[in-house]
Design an enzyme around this catalytic site. Structure first.
Site: not given
Length: 209
Positions: A180, A200, A142
């Site tokens: 994870a 990152k 959205h």
């Protein structure tokens, strides 16, 4: 979906979809080619798997769909392709909510338990990818101008750890690892290790992961 295909799909899934192995597996291998667009050899489908829009599903050879896999492809002109030796582990949920969507999972790739994938954007997963349990791959977002559907690409030989979230518009380059719990909001270059929220890159590698 024409009415005959819909009735055949519902009848066969209701009749033999819940029968446990080994009998159920043999029956599904024998009769499910009637409902899929393509079903290769030695396909193993466990009990409890649900399919909507099965006429838009192409399954390669030696594919394994474990218990309670759910695939919803009722959107118009949408397709799912599973390459050879793909495994969808227990509870994998693939839901296409928009038209003209392609979900393509390459040869020898594995989706762990309760991985969730959703359109309406297309999702392309390359060969030899390992997607760990409870990962979410969402080709929609959205934004200020409305709902996006840019699509997601995960290239060959990628590993995604448990609970990773991949958002719309992202490409994860080949031979990359995502740690994870990471949330991938931007492209990850090939041969990268990425972690965090947002993810990152913390390391570049030089060879196959």
């Amino acid at each position: 979906m024409n009415r005959w295909r819909l009735l055949t799909e519902r009848f066969l899934i209701s009749l033999i979809g819940g029968i446990p192995r080994p009998l159920g597996a043999h029956l599904r291998r024998g009769f499910y080619p009637l409902i899929f667009a393509q079903m290769g050899r030695s396909v193993h489908i466990q009990a409890g798997c649900e399919f909507i829009g099965s006429q838009s599903i192409e399954i390669g050879d030696e594919v394994r769909l474990l218990r309670d896999v759910r695939i919803n492809l009722k959107a118009n002109r949408s397709r799912l392709r599973l390459g050879n030796e793909v495994c969808l582990d227990r509870g994998v949920d693939i839901n296409v909510a928009g038209d003209d969507c392609l979900i393509d999972i390459g040869d020898h790739s594995y989706l762990g338990p309760y991985v969730c994938m959703a359109g309406p954007g297309s999702i392309i997963i390359g060969k030899n990818c390992m997607i760990a349990s409870q990962t979410g791959i969402y080709a929609n977002n959205h934004r200020s101008y409305g709902l996006s559907r840019e699509g997601i690409t995960i290239e060959d030989n990628c590993w995604l750890g448990s609970g990773v979230k991949v958002l719309d518009g992202v490409t994860i380059g080949r031979n990359s690892v995502v740690g994870a719990g990471s949330v991938v909001t931007k492209d990850i270059p090939p041969y990268s290790v990425a972690v965090g929220v947002p993810a990152k890159v913390i390391k570049q590698t030089t060879g196959v992961v």
